[in-house]
Design an enzyme around this catalytic site. Structure first.
Site, PDB file in Angstrom:
ATOM      1  N   ASP A   1     -15.437  -1.946   0.662  1.00 41.68           N
ATOM      2  CA  ASP A   1     -14.023  -1.008   0.879  1.00 41.68           C
ATOM      3  C   ASP A   1     -14.174   0.778   1.998  1.00 41.68           C
ATOM      4  O   ASP A   1     -14.883   1.912   1.538  1.00 41.68           O
ATOM      5  CB  ASP A   1     -12.976  -0.510   0.256  1.00 41.68           C
ATOM      6  CG  ASP A   1     -11.598  -0.083   0.048  1.00 41.68           C
ATOM      7  OD1 ASP A   1     -11.950   0.155   1.681  1.00 41.68           O
ATOM      8  OD2 ASP A   1     -10.947  -0.289   0.142  1.00 41.68           O
TER       9      ASP A   1
ATOM     10  N   ARG B   1       0.613 -19.154  11.803  1.00 41.05           N
ATOM     11  CA  ARG B   1       0.263 -18.680  10.068  1.00 41.05           C
ATOM     12  C   ARG B   1      -1.428 -18.993  10.212  1.00 41.05           C
ATOM     13  O   ARG B   1      -1.390 -18.354   9.745  1.00 41.05           O
ATOM     14  CB  ARG B   1       1.150 -19.733   9.065  1.00 41.05           C
ATOM     15  CG  ARG B   1       0.481 -18.921   7.743  1.00 41.05           C
ATOM     16  CD  ARG B   1       0.979 -20.190   6.585  1.00 41.05           C
ATOM     17  NE  ARG B   1      -0.003 -21.406   7.191  1.00 41.05           N
ATOM     18  CZ  ARG B   1       0.735 -22.672   6.975  1.00 41.05           C
ATOM     19  NH1 ARG B   1       1.749 -22.713   7.138  1.00 41.05           N
ATOM     20  NH2 ARG B   1       0.287 -23.464   6.759  1.00 41.05           N
TER      21      ARG B   1
ATOM     22  N   TYR C   1      -9.315   3.143  -5.506  1.00 47.43           N
ATOM     23  CA  TYR C   1      -8.011   3.005  -5.658  1.00 47.43           C
ATOM     24  C   TYR C   1      -7.167   1.881  -7.135  1.00 47.43           C
ATOM     25  O   TYR C   1      -7.351   1.088  -6.844  1.00 47.43           O
ATOM     26  CB  TYR C   1      -7.828   1.894  -3.685  1.00 47.43           C
ATOM     27  CG  TYR C   1      -6.363   1.285  -3.587  1.00 47.43           C
ATOM     28  CD1 TYR C   1      -5.633   2.888  -4.314  1.00 47.43           C
ATOM     29  CD2 TYR C   1      -6.132   0.547  -3.331  1.00 47.43           C
ATOM     30  CE1 TYR C   1      -3.713   2.611  -3.540  1.00 47.43           C
ATOM     31  CE2 TYR C   1      -4.867   0.040  -2.580  1.00 47.43           C
ATOM     32  CZ  TYR C   1      -3.151   1.180  -2.763  1.00 47.43           C
ATOM     33  OH  TYR C   1      -1.979   0.554  -2.683  1.00 47.43           O
TER      34      TYR C   1
ATOM     35  N   LYS D   1      -4.611   2.315   7.737  1.00 52.04           N
ATOM     36  CA  LYS D   1      -4.715   3.730   7.421  1.00 52.04           C
ATOM     37  C   LYS D   1      -5.276   4.667   9.003  1.00 52.04           C
ATOM     38  O   LYS D   1      -4.735   4.178   9.354  1.00 52.04           O
ATOM     39  CB  LYS D   1      -5.695   4.269   6.468  1.00 52.04           C
ATOM     40  CG  LYS D   1      -5.469   3.041   4.950  1.00 52.04           C
ATOM     41  CD  LYS D   1      -4.048   3.929   4.778  1.00 52.04           C
ATOM     42  CE  LYS D   1      -3.619   3.931   3.109  1.00 52.04           C
ATOM     43  NZ  LYS D   1      -3.528   1.611   2.873  1.00 52.04           N
TER      44      LYS D   1
END
Length: 384
Positions: free
Chosen positions: A173, A49, A101, A198
């Protein structure tokens, strides 16, 4: 590794042949824990993790591409955004683009609003409006450029200088542009956010997110969130994104070339009313994009001259190569309806204020043959 140019970094940064086998590709370290030589004494990894060798290679690769000191990866782009907000405390404000977004709008308003972190949305192309909106409680300026879905361009350097004069940090972003087209840290930003789903992944086969920064304090705070909240990508996810970044420069060149042709085609089509693409000389963002970006990106949005829902639905259902789907940045071309898909979480009144109409159509232009793509759109427009 020594400082190399972008294409070389894309292929090599963060990676070395596997010392055990000589494998040229970073292995998928599919393990949950690591054997320690003695309590607290280990070879760099304790528990998956917290860290994983495949993940570490991807983080180093992305940091190199963004020209950053640190890269931290997450299970999704929204998980990366969530980690930033968890660092803030109640009573702090986020000042965000009013054209952003829809998933981030939902995260800000519906998830963190009840916890006392307030968000306000302004036109980031207007510096005076931004300055007037900054208060003593403002902690972050949250930028998208180009924006989603109106493909507007905002001035990263000017906004960063303004924010820093008030002691406010800046998040950019960079998903629409990718580090191949712009590197926000070089323009003054403190944090760069990516949905690696993306363009970085590039093949529509993986979900992921990333943050890059030069700031040691942000790196420490974000890695605490990784360890404590655990929104991490699996090793196979990291492998797929790392595979994707190797061809990022090649794919982006084709995405941009195809999008320029698509935008020019739409801009002169008699049935098209408006085209949003910063590579058009008529675009309000053209001069800034030319200065701030290497190229203009692969995203285009447009509206029809006959601005009614039935006509928009005909186009959305009339393409064959442009697949009707959410997401963007893959090698295949996609067409979407932001008002009912990616931005449905934003109230209609708020969408309409910024020009996100019910009939706006968004294109993620892929890397197919451009003549086939133009013909596909032409066929869809013929039925309107």
């Amino acid at each position: 590794m020594p400082q190399h140019r972008f294409a070389t970094l894309a292929v090599h940064a963060g990676q070395k042949p596997d010392p055990a086998t000589g494998a040229i590709m970073t292995p998928v370290y599919q393990t949950s824990t690591y054997v320690q030589e003695s309590p607290g004494r280990h070879k760099g990894h304790e528990y998956a993790r917290v860290s994983n060798p495949t993940r570490a290679a991807l983080e180093a690769n992305l940091a190199a591409l963004e020209g950053a000191a640190h890269g931290i990866v997450f299970a999704s782009g929204v998980a990366a955004a969530d980690a930033i907000l968890k660092v803030l405390g109640p009573g702090r404000h986020i000042l965000a683009s009013n054209d952003l977004y829809g998933g981030n709008y939902r995260l800000f308003q519906e998830v963190y609003g009840p916890f006392g972190i307030e968000s306000y949305f302004v036109d980031m192309t207007d510096l005076e409006t931004v300055q007037q909106a900054i208060t003593p409680s403002t902690a972050l300026l949250w930028l998208e450029t180009p924006t989603n879905p109106l493909v507007r361009v905002v001035d990263i350097r000017a906004l960063s200088d303004l924010a820093h004069s008030f002691g406010v940090d800046v998040v950019v972003d960079n998903t629409f542009a990718s580090p191949y087209l712009q590197r926000p840290l070089e323009l003054g930003a403190d944090l760069v956010l990516h949905s690696t789903t993306k363009y970085l992944g590039g093949h529509s086969d993986v979900i992921g997110g990333a943050l890059c920064t030069d700031r040691d304090d942000w790196n420490e705070a974000l890695r605490f969130q990784v360890k404590s909240a655990g929104a991490v990508p699996g090793p196979m996810d990291c492998f797929l994104i790392l595979r994707g970044t190797k061809t990022l420069h090649l794919r982006m060149e084709r995405h941009c070339a195809n999008a320029r042709r698509i935008a020019a085609f739409l801009d002169t089509h008699p049935k098209v009313g408006c085209v949003n693409y910063p590579g058009l000389e008529s675009s309000p963002g053209y001069v800034l994009a030319t200065r701030q970006m290497r190229d203009y990106g692969g995203m285009v949005s447009f509206c029809l001259k006959n601005d009614d829902m039935d006509s928009a639905m005909c186009v959305l259902g009339g393409t064959r190569l442009f697949a009707l789907a959410e997401s963007l940045g893959g090698v295949e071309s996609l067409i979407s309806h932001p008002a009912s898909m990616t931005h449905a979480s934003i109230p209609r009144a708020e969408r309409m204020k910024v020009g996100l109409s019910d009939t706006l159509i968004r294109l993620s232009v892929g890397v197919e043959d451009i003549d086939d793509l133009v013909e596909d759109l032409q066929r869809a427009l013929d039925v309107v």
